[in-house]
Design an enzyme around this catalytic site. Structure first.
Site, PDB file in Angstrom:
ATOM      1  CD  GLU A 109      41.619  30.991  52.684  1.00 27.60           C
ATOM      2  OE1 GLU A 109      41.191  29.816  52.658  1.00 27.60           O
ATOM      3  OE2 GLU A 109      42.588  31.355  53.363  1.00 27.60           O
ATOM      4  CG  ASP A 111      43.451  34.442  53.364  1.00 30.66           C
ATOM      5  OD1 ASP A 111      42.460  34.019  53.936  1.00 30.66           O
ATOM      6  OD2 ASP A 111      44.184  33.753  52.620  1.00 30.66           O
ATOM      7  CD  GLU A 113      46.392  34.536  56.374  1.00 27.97           C
ATOM      8  OE1 GLU A 113      46.124  33.396  56.728  1.00 27.97           O
ATOM      9  OE2 GLU A 113      47.189  34.788  55.446  1.00 27.97           O
TER      10      GLU A 113
END
Ligand SMILES: *[C@@H]1O[C@H](CO)[C@@H](O)[C@H](O)[C@H]1NC(C)=O
Ligand SMILES: *[C@@H]1O[C@H](CO)[C@@H](O)[C@H](O)[C@H]1NC(C)=O
Ligand SMILES: CC(=O)N[C@H]1CO[C@H](CO)[C@@H](O)[C@@H]1O
Length: 281
Positions: A109, A111, A113
């Site tokens: 993953e 990310d 955020e």
């Protein structure tokens, strides 16, 4: 002869740029993405050129790409909720997790955020590579992500992962598999969500909602993953696979970000010894 060739180059250059602009502007949401969850809390407007993800006390919402990718230069334009949004998390990321979250597959993953705080935002980035992640780096951006659209971009190829905020590289994660560092290899999809996590960033004040994040530019520059030939996504025919280094200008910007905007790195944690890359970079 020379001038004839020059004219041809000129015309094809113009055609190239026109073509690029048209395709970036006109790609509609449903060409590349669909709703993952959230019922009527996702609103597609402007003939598919803008999407609003909403969250209130009943549900958040999210969307996901149709395709899986094995490399690419992924970006989106995003405007973060402008309310007092402690506890609200707005994201743009790549993930290998299937839609039902099947824990059996290796978890990769990458990310972006945005963590809502008391009147401010922290940009958290993280990388999972065949494991549990815990590679957070956090930033206070030099602009306010709530007042305008800004472009957030993830370049992922066999050499490195680069996170960009408006063409400024804010994080570089190198492929250091030769030094025993895990690196994302699995097919991933693009997702964007608005959600909350009390344990991580605190309680949401639902009276401040609904919280709305706006997304634009749904074009995707990525290599569609083929099970029969994963190596194809490392092919130099894809322009992003020819990007092996930051430009000198980008190196300077990246150094400035590390000095002035980075507020946390996992390499500062006591257990950073578990992450060999912390000693390499
Ligand atoms: C990482 O780099 C090594 C060479 O250093 C290469 O063999 C490998 O394919 C790369 N991994 C990925 C996922 O691109
Ligand atoms: C923002 O909301 C939180 C509750 O989630 C509250 O504690 C805080 O006082 C609020 N801050 C402002 C500036 O309104
Ligand atoms: C609206 C929403 O998604 N609420 C969630 C907020 O987070 C808690 C757990 O931290 C969930 O239980 C809620 O469903």
């Amino acid at each position: 002869m020379v001038s004839f060739q020059a004219i041809l180059v000129f015309i094809s250059t113009i055609f190239f740029f026109v073509n690029q602009c048209v395709s970036a502007d006109e790609v509609q949401f449903y060409q590349n993405y669909y709703q993952k969850y959230g019922g009527d809390h996702i609103i597609v407007t402007d003939q598919g050129k803008e999407v609003c993800l909403m969250m209130d006390q009943y549900t958040g919402s999210g969307f996901i790409s149709n395709q899986h990718f094995g490399s690419g230069d992924f970006s989106i334009d995003l405007k973060i909720p402008n309310k007092n949004s402690t506890g609200v998390i707005t994201t743009f990321y790549l993930t290998s997790l299937p839609i039902n979250g099947d824990p059996g597959i290796p978890h990769d993953e990458i990310d972006f955020e945005f963590l809502g705080g008391d009147g401010k935002y922290t940009l958290n980035t993280n990388i999972f590579a065949n494991d549990g992640g815990s590679r957070e780096q956090q930033f206070n951006l030099e602009f306010d992500p709530t007042t305008d659209f800004h472009t957030y971009r993830i370049l992922w190829n066999q050499y490195h992962i680069i996170f960009y905020a408006d063409d400024v590289p804010i994080r570089v994660f190198k492929n250091n598999t030769n030094y025993g560092v895990n690196y994302p290899t699995n097919k991933m999809r693009i997702e964007a969500t608005i959600w909350n996590d009390t344990n991580w960033v605190g309680d949401v004040d639902w009276s401040q909602g609904p919280f709305k994040a706006y997304y634009r530019d749904f074009s995707i520059n990525g290599c569609q993953y083929q099970e029969s030939n994963p190596q194809e996504c490392y092919n130099d025919n894809y322009y992003w696979n020819t990007i092996t280094n930051l430009s000198p200008d980008e190196v300077q910007k990246y150094e400035d970000v590390k000095a002035e905007q980075m507020t946390f790195s996992y390499c500062m944690r006591d257990n950073s010894i578990n992450f060999p890359e912390c000693l390499l970079n």
